[in-house]
Every structure is written in structure tokens, then in C-alpha cells.
Enzyme design. Structure first.
Site, mmCIF file in Angstrom:
data_model
loop_
_atom_site.group_PDB
_atom_site.id
_atom_site.type_symbol
_atom_site.label_atom_id
_atom_site.label_comp_id
_atom_site.label_asym_id
_atom_site.label_seq_id
_atom_site.Cartn_x
_atom_site.Cartn_y
_atom_site.Cartn_z
ATOM 1 N N TYR A 439 0.873 -1.094 0.012
ATOM 2 C CA TYR A 439 -0.016 0.030 0.052
ATOM 3 C C TYR A 439 0.768 1.347 -0.012
ATOM 4 O O TYR A 439 1.978 1.341 0.240
ATOM 5 C CB TYR A 439 -1.047 0.060 1.052
ATOM 6 N N GLU A 440 0.334 2.374 -0.398
ATOM 7 C CA GLU A 440 0.915 3.722 -0.522
ATOM 8 C C GLU A 440 1.811 3.635 -1.744
ATOM 9 O O GLU A 440 2.809 4.253 -1.447
ATOM 10 C CB GLU A 440 1.484 4.167 0.809
ATOM 11 N N GLY A 441 1.484 2.985 -2.603
ATOM 12 C CA GLY A 441 2.413 2.621 -3.562
ATOM 13 C C GLY A 441 3.153 1.451 -3.453
ATOM 14 O O GLY A 441 4.073 1.371 -2.683
#
Lengths: 594, 594
Positions: A439-441
Site C-alpha cells: 500500500y501507499e504505492g
């Protein structure tokens, strides 16, 4: 044995390695004397190990429960613990005193965040994302928006979320469809479906402030037409208290491999009322304020879960009797030796220490540069702080979560068969930490951000400045005992520089070369950064030793650091060899061949 | 897309790489003409993908259910599928015709086993362990025991289990306490508690044959006092049918991270009736017949889960539209390109192919040597077969499961956020495969077995023979296109030889040096073995290409093999560098420092 917060290690880092007292003359550091910091960290250690850690397994087993009235119940005990978090003033640590915060440097807050995350990752995500929403409004909100929302968010009385992803678009936000229609009163009506919204609904706070990416009717296609909106669950009334219910609904929760205690929501906006924050079509810029903060926070989760998993593994290894040492019994009176006598068990524990303590230093060092980017009176220092924050963020996020996952997997391995059962905590740490690589890239996106954007930014100023700092350190006069560290660092730095040159020469000619090299490059970068962190830590420890300090903490630091250089750093050469092979074979097959 | 069995790859391996037809003159291979094998594998592919694969997620979600009457219910559909397995004659593939088997070479059975495990790992463990019990009785049972049990086990009408672990002893079997008291009628009464017994109770078969390690009253302490017993759930009556219920009880099931469809039982023996198999106090020898078979089977699980996870990831990567290729749009009419255009996504898919197809070849090549160790008329070939089986077993088990776990983790990563949700299969593959690194001897135990026992056996005959085989291959004349393969192999082999010398020189002086080097040595061994496997596969593929065969299968093989040499094999150098650092820093800290 339950989780023990690494207070001692943080004190060493902040006092001896980063030497926080150097900055005592800066207003931003005025309240962060080492005495104050020590008192805060001791309390943080107690709060996280006594209040949050006991709820970790509960959260995993119970998960969150969604009801058809669109409400979500968090696991037993979370609500009480959240109330204690707010009551204890913990949320305010790093926030602006103008809005009720304590205004401590971020580098101090990092310690509290790591401890919270290690004690209970799923729980700590609720306040973690709130802080991101706080920062976005702090940076981009109007004064009215700040006055209305920041005190509530700084105190964690209200929670914040990031509403980015839609079913058909995650990494590629240019595809997003959620629509914002301007109204005569200056508000917008937001419609669309968002998924994977952490803490999108819960029963912990009286209000939830969603920061929502949407496209204003008629805005350009792609990422240039995206705006950011404040969409509260309850519209604030005239006194700023939760008023009318907004039409934001949680339609359900995701079933996930881990972080069961955190509600991952499908959020539907049906003409919900929102307020534009920042400029029209400039939503991505503000979103990246949250996102960059979140990325550093995710790197921290990698270290946090690794620390907690390591502690469980070390306790198991000292307790479990099985087999005999290869060099003769170490527990001759017992039926067998504890398994910590076996070199291959040691290997996993030493790897964990070397990666966690090196990674923790890297995280704190990066956070300090973030603080200096605002707090220093010297523009050169501020600029270096900004450059480093930009450059290191993808490395902190991806390298520390990749290695955190490896440590959690090794911690399970130390447990043998027990580790695979849910009676021991190893499985939860491994399942929980896995999301941090995504997550978050995803970590692949981080690697591309590093080679595609951060390296070349401002003509490579950030990376050149880092190389110069390493050269200066390597060339300086040191305690002779530091030589293995500076030798290892010099070799890794030379390889990283060679890889950087290779990227410059080959990435422009064919961008697929940059993409093909990206993950190996990021790993090489992280390995080198940790080699520097270990050299800094060893230097600080050797000073104590040279001064006659007999505390075994310092000799242990030096041993673990040398282990890092001998046993982990050699990976750098193979990373360089791999990345220099380019993209030809990687991209040769047609898609149908897969 | 659901699981597709790798029939084509196995046909290539068996026909072109291992050239099974070479052995057509041997009685053991008489029924294994490539035409027969092809027909079997086609049917195996259908059975596993159509019958077993659809139950994989069902098993994960439902798990097994224990009842207070000590019974265990397997997930919906398992019973039917098991009946179809028996009905289809699949169990008999590799078993002795004297007991109803088809007597096919193990190398053919490996293909079926991989497919079963990939389609449904939890399900396939029930028959998998039965085959182990079959083998132990086949090797060590009396004629009466063979006549009674083997036909039932060969047909899978009855199941078999391994009862080894006790709460206080897993790896260190010398500590085991389960007691066997001899009776006047020649039987024994067995008492004790066993844990982690896979398939210890289930509702699939009319009887369960437990093979139980126990200590006969008065036997020596340690591993020299352990005997093996046959303890059936129902005592066979005069006709050999299930009769009186034995006092073997399942007291409960473990909650585990994965393989929920397989019942992991706590088994209590309360004076249960058992028959000694083999000699008194010689139980470990027979146990190792099961164990070595199980270890190869576990290595196979690593590859199997990796193959299935790769297939899911490749399908996702071709379907999911997100972002654009760095070298310009590849799906210009669509809203975005499929993510397979991104080099870092390719990297994960290519790693998977290189490791799975290389590992599959290694598994099959090892199994063939196992077949030849019995089937060859030439004692030198039989001896080499035995040497290789002993030497390669720990490498197959540990290397293939370590890499299988890595591939499953990468497959999740390709899925992005979707991978962490339980709506996609990536989580189950990752959770299921993780046990393979632990059971039947942790991968650390495998590494110690390799450096502590297998290397030195018979004066190092096995490893010397392997080096000689590699040298002969490298030195032979080949298609010039094979040069990158032989160059890579030569380098890795030289490093492996250097590591072997280092172990001989330093492991004797201080056994902790061997322990400290063991995992890196095993990884270096595995990397080298796969380099050889890729060279063999490339050689076979190049022959087809040279003969004008335009099937892209062959060019793809060569590309993936070269990718292995360029992108994975370079790790060998850092493994060598690490292991040569010895045990000093690894063992330096006192246990209290952890």
C-alpha cells in the site's frame, strides 16, 4: 514475553548518533531536550506495551464487523484504548502548538509511531492516517478550514482518511472517475465509489474527515484534472461540532490476509457534501503531502513489525530446548540446549538485529532531515533536508518493508512448527506486515519513483549531496576500530555510484532499462544507506567504549554493525551485477508467452 | 483463469531433457513409454485442474472441523474428490504392481504430485503422507504386514500418517517420551501425545494407519531407543477389514496460517494397540524412509504453489490496465496498458518462470536418479543414484521451498492491493506454501544435514561425482548458443567448489563454522544446480531450434534460461562471500544480548 519498546535504542540514536542536543538552539527543538525526550519515550514504551500490545491478537482474531446500517464495530478493547490514546495526549506530540499540538520534532514522534505500530499495527493505522489528513489541511487548507478541522484532528478527537483508490484505478490515479459538482453555496457534491479505505468507517471517533480525490465536472482528463476535497462524515455545525449526517457510506469491508483490526472499507459517495481544499485540479500535490508522510509511516511499519517479530523469536530461541550445540552442551543439566546455540538460528536473529537497528537509524536520520528542512535557519541545510526527504522516501518505504517482511518470515522460521500455528504471534506479524510492501504505492512503484523521478530531480542534486556526505565521512579520521565499517561503506558507495552512472547512461537511451534496474537499484541504495547508518552507530558506540564505558550495549552495537557489513552488505555486488544486465532479456518475451 | 497443469513442460523435461526413452530397456521403465506418459499427464492435468483446483479456496475458507466425538470433518467436496482420486487409479501410479500399483517410475509420479499439490495443497497432503506410510511398510514390514496393509495403502482405500512430533520434541527426536509396552501376544500398547499430525483424523477413508515413533519400555535414552509401530485407527479383523476401534484419538486441531483444508491433529494414544515394524530401537532408520520421501514431496510443494501463484499473477498482469509503458502506449485504444508492460512486473514474472521451471527440472532430475538407484542394472549408476538422492534431498527441500515462497510473495506483489485481499488466490498460495519451509525438518535443519552429513558421506563421493558431472558437461562440445549457460555454470561451480573446500578446512576446526555457513552453502548449491538444469534445458531446446522447429516454446525456454543466468545466478558470489566470514561475529554475543 510481550512486546518491549526499544527505548534504550532510541535514546542512543537520538542522543549519541543524531545528537539532537546540537539543535537545542532552534525553536522547533526547544522543547526536545534529551531529558524531556527520555521521559516521553519511557511513557510511550509503557503505553504501547501495556495498552496497545495486549489488543493485537484480539484484533487479529475478531477483526472488524460491518452492519447493514453501514456502521463498523472495531475489535473489543479498541475503543477504550483509543480513548486512552487521546487522553494521554499522544496524538499531539508532533502537531502544531497553534492547533493544540506539542510541536515536537518529527524525529521524536517517529519513536512513538514505531512503538505503536509494533505493539498493534492495525490499531495504530487509525491515528496514523489521521495525521496524514491533518498535514494535508495544515499545508493546503484555508485559515477557516484549519481552524475548523486541525484542532479536532490534532487531538485525534476526529479521525482522517485518504480516499484515493477506485475499483479500476489504484496506482494510475489519472483514471479516476469520482465526480465533484460545484454548488451555488461554494460546496461540491461528490459521487463515486472508493475502495481499500483504511479506517473509512469505525466506532472510535465522533467524526471522520475523508480527504477525497475527485474530478470537478468539466476538468481535464488524466492527473491534471484531479482535485482534493474535505468530506466529513458529519457536517460540522455552526459551533464546529458534528451535525447533519453526510451521504458517505461504508458498503462493506475487505477480507484480508492481515491487519484484521483495521477496517478496510468500500466507501460510497452519493452526492456527499464536500469542500475543495487547495486549488482546483491541483489535488495530487496535496495528496502527495499525505502520501509522502504515509510512505515514511509504512517504512516504519516494516521496522516495527520486524522488531516485534524478532522479540518473539528471540524469546522462543532462548526458551525452546532442542538438540545440542555443535561445540558441546551449553545446558548440560537440561535435556537439551536452547536453540539459540545453533548458528543458523543465530543467523536469523542477527540478521533481524542488523536490519532492524540499521533501518531504525535510517528512518530517524531521514526524519531529522525532514525536521531540518523546516526548522534550520540555514537555507543550505533546509535544501539538503528537502532533497534528502524526497530522495530517501521511496527507499525508506520499500527497503524497510522488504527487509521487515524477511525478518518476520525468519522470525516464524525460528519458531519451527509453532510459528505456523496461530497460538504464537509469528503468523500475525508476517500476515500483517505483508501489506506494507503494497500500500501507499507498491515497492515496485517506489523503485520507479526513485530511478525515474528522484535521482534526476534538480540535476541529481540530492544523490550527489549524499555521495559527497559519504565521501567526507569515509575520508575523515576515525577510531581504527571503525575501519571495517568505512571499508564496507566505501565499497558499497562505489557500487551505488557505478549503478547511478549506468542508469544515467542507459536509462535515457531506453527507459525500460531504468525500469528493469529499478528494484535492484533501490535495494543497492538501501544496503548502502544502512552501511552508513551502521558506521554512524559504531562511531558513537566506539566513543563510549574509548571513554571506558563498560555498558555491553556499546560492544553489542559494534558487533551487530560488523555483522551487517560482513554478512548482509555483500549482497550489494550481486545487485549491481544484476541491474547492469539491462532490460533486453527481461522484456524479450511477448505477453502471450506468460 | 483457473490452474492449468504444466503438461507441456513435463513432456519436454521427460522426453527431451531427461530422455526417458533411453531407459525403455529397463523393466522398471517398460510401461513408461513417452506415449503412455503423455496420455497419463494429459489425464492428470484434467483431473487436478477440474476436480481438485475448484476445492482449493473452499478448503481454505471452511477448514476442517473437529467434534467432541473425536471425529474430523474435511471441507465440502473433499470426500467426493477423494473418492474420484481412488476411483481414477491415481494412487497406484508409483506403487508396486505386487500390491496393486502400476509401478511407474517415480519421475512420472512427480508430475502428478506437482499438479495435485498446485491444484490443492491441503487436499493432496492426505494421499501424499499415505504414500510415505506405504513406503515405510514396503521397505521395513514383514511379509504379513505388507500383505495386510500395502494393498489398502497403495489404493488409498486406507490413509497413512507419520506420528513423530511431541509437544516438547520436534527436531530433536531423541527427547521423545511416547511409550510402548510389549504384550504377551506380540503386540504393544502405545501411550503418549503426538502433535502436528497431518491427516491424523479425517472422514475420507475407512481406516487410518498411523506410523508411530515410540520408546519400548527399558529402551536406551536418546535416538538409539526409538522404535516404529503400526497403529491403525481400526484394528484389522481376520479378513483384513476395519474391525475394533483402537484407542487412538484426535483431541483437537491446530489453528494455522494456511493449509486449512488439511487436518493438523493432536493425537492421543492411550494404550493403543500397535505392531512393531522393523527392528527394536531401529525406528529412526525406517522413519527416514518416510521422511526422505516427504522431504522431496515438500520441495515439490514449493514449486507447485509457486507455479499456481505465478499463473494467477500472469493472468492478472495481462488483464489489469494501469499506467502506460515507459516506451510508449502498448494498448493505445484502451484507457491504460496492461501492467505486464512494466519491466518491474516482468521481473517478478520472469523470476517466477526461471525458478519454477529450473526447480521443476531439478526435482525431476533428482527423482530420475532415485529411480535409477533401484532400476539400473549397472551398480555404478545405482550408486550414483543413491549418492545423488542423499545429497540432493536437503537441497530440493529447502532451496525449492525458499524460492517457492519468494515466488508466491512476488505473485501477491504483482496483484497490488488485490493480492492482499482474500478475493484473489494470492494470499492462500502465500499462506499455504509457508509451512513447506518448516515441516519435515526446517530449512535450517536441511542445511545442517547437507553440510554436516551429506557432504562428507563416503568421503565426499556424492559431491565429487556431481562436480565431475558438471566439469564434463562444461568441457563438452556444445552449440555456441549454449556458451552463456556453460560460462555461468562454470563460475557458479567454481564458487561452490571453493565453498566446499572452505567448509572442509574450517568446519572441522570449529563445527560452528559449518553451522554458520550452512544456509548460504545450501543456497549456493541450489543456485548452481538450477544453473545446470537450465543448461540442460537450453541444450535440449537449442537442438529443436537447430533442427528448424519453429515452436516458440523452445526459444522461450532459452530466453528464460538466459534470464536465470544473468539475473538470478549472480547471487552465488554474495553467498560465497558471506559464508566465508565464518562464525565468529555470528556467535559472539551472549544469549542475554538477544
Amino acid at each position: 514475553m510481550s512486546y518491549q519498546a526499544p527505548v534504550r535504542d532510541y535514546l542512543f540514536l537520538l542522543r549519541d548518533v543524531l545528537q539532537l542536543d546540537r539543535y537545542a538552539n532552534l525553536p522547533a527543538f526547544a522543547d526536545a531536550s534529551m531529558d524531556t525526550v527520555e521521559a516521553i519515550l519511557e511513557e510511550a514504551g509503557k503505553f504501547t506495551s501495556e495498552v496497545l500490545a495486549p489488543l493485537n491478537a484480539v484484533g487479529d482474531k475478531q477483526g472488524c464487523v460491518w452492519s447493514p446500517d453501514f456502521s463498523v464495530k472495531t475489535p473489543d478493547g479498541f475503543k477504550d484504548a483509543y480513548a486512552k490514546l487521546v487522553e494521554g495526549g499522544w496524538p499531539a506530540l508532533g502537531s502544531d502548538p497553534a492547533y493544540g499540538g506539542q510541536g515536537l520534532p518529527h524525529v521524536v514522534n517517529v519513536a512513538f509511531s514505531e512503538m505503536s505500530s509494533a505493539a498493534n499495527m492495525a490499531f495504530s493505522m487509525y491515528p496514523g492516517l489521521t495525521h496524514g489528513a491533518y498535514s494535508a489541511i495544515h499545508v493546503g487548507g484555508t485559515q477557516e478550514q484549519k481552524d475548523l478541522y486541525l484542532p479536532k484532528l490534532a487531538s485525534f478527537q476526529w479521525a482522517g482518511t485518504m480516499n484515493l483508490t477506485e475499483p479500476h484505478c489504484g496506482t494510475d490515479l489519472g483514471l479516476l472517475r469520482t465526480k465533484a459538482v460545484p454548488q451555488a453555496d461554494g460546496t461540491y457534491r461528490i459521487s463515486g465509489q472508493k475502495i481499500w479505505i483504511s479506517g473509512g468507517e469505525q466506532d472510535l471517533t465522533e467524526n471522520i474527515v475523508h480527504l477525497v480525490l475527485a474530478r470537478i465536472e468539466g476538468a481535464p482528463a488524466g492527473v491534471r484534472g484531479i482535485s482534493l476535497f474535505i468530506v466529513p462524515k458529519f457536517l460540522p455545525d455552526a459551533k464546529g461540532n458534528p451535525g447533519q449526517r453526510n451521504s458517505v457510506k461504508c458498503l462493506g469491508l475487505e477480507e484480508k490476509m492481515g491487519i484484521h483490526g483495521n477496517a478496510t472499507c468500500v466507501i460510497s459517495h452519493e452526492k456527499s457534501v464536500g469542500w475543495l481544499i487547495g486549488e482546483e485540479n491541483q489535488g495530487l500535490r496535496l495528496m502527495f503531502v499525505m502520501m509522502n508522510e504515509a510512505r515514511l509511516g509504512v517504512g516504519l511499519q516494516g521496522i516495527a513489525q520486524a522488531e516485534a517479530a524478532y522479540q518473539a523469536a528471540a524469546a522462543f530461541a532462548k526458551d525452546r530446548l532442542q538438540g545440542r550445540s555443535l561445540t558441546g552442551p551449553k545446558n548440560a543439566d537440561g535435556p537439551a540446549d536452547p536453540i539459540i546455540v545453533h548458528p543458523d538460528v543465530r543467523r536469523m536473529l542477527m540478521d533481524a538485529r542488523a536490519l532492524v537497528e540499521g533501518g531504525r537509524a535510517f528512518m530517524a536520520w531521514t526524519a531529522l532531515h525532514g525536521d531540518l528542512s523546516h526548522a534550520s535557519p540555514d537555507e543550505a541545510v533546509r535544501q539538503k533536508g528537502r532533497d534528502y526527504m524526497a530522495l530517501m522516501t521511496p527507499v525508506v518505504k520499500a527497503f524497510l518493508t522488504d527487509r521487515g517482511f524477511q525478518v518476520c518470515s525468519d522470525a516464524m522460521q525460528v519458531h519451527g512448527g509453532s510459528g505456523f500455528t496461530e497460538h504464537f504471534p509469528a503468523s500475525q506479524y508476517l500476515r500483517d506486515v505483508r501489506i506494507a510492501l503494497i500500500y501507499e504505492g507498491t515497492n515496485g512503484v517506489q523503485a520507479l519513483d526513485l530511478v525515474g523521478r528522484k535521482l534526476a530531480a534538480d540535476g541529481g542534486r540530492g544523490v550527489m549531496s549524499f555521495f559527497a556526505e559519504l565521501d567526507a565521512f569515509i575520508g575523515a579520521e576515525h577510531d581504527p576500530a571503525l575501519k571495517p565499517f568505512t571499508d564496507g561503506l566505501a565499497k558499497a558507495k562505489a557500487e551505488l555510484q557505478e549503478a547511478t552512472m549506468w542508469l544515467m547512461q542507459n536509462g535515457l537511451a531506453n527507459p525500460d532499462n531504468a525500469g528493469a534496474a529499478s528494484t535492484d537499484y533501490l535495494q543497492l541504495f538501501g544496503l548502502t544507506a544502512l552501511a552508513y547508518m551502521w558506521a554512524l552507530q559504531a562511531e558513537a558506540a566506539l566513543k563510549h567504549i574509548a571513554a571506558g564505558d563498560a555498558d555491553p550495549f556499546y560492544a553489542t552495537k559494534v558487533t551487530i554493525g560488523r555483522y551487517y557489513v560482513e554478512r548482509i552488505l555483500p549482497e550489494s555486488s550481486s545487485r549491481l551485477a544484476k541491474l547492469k544486465t539491462g532490460s533486453e532479456l527481461l522484456m524479450k518475451l511477448p505477453a502471450e508467452a506468460f
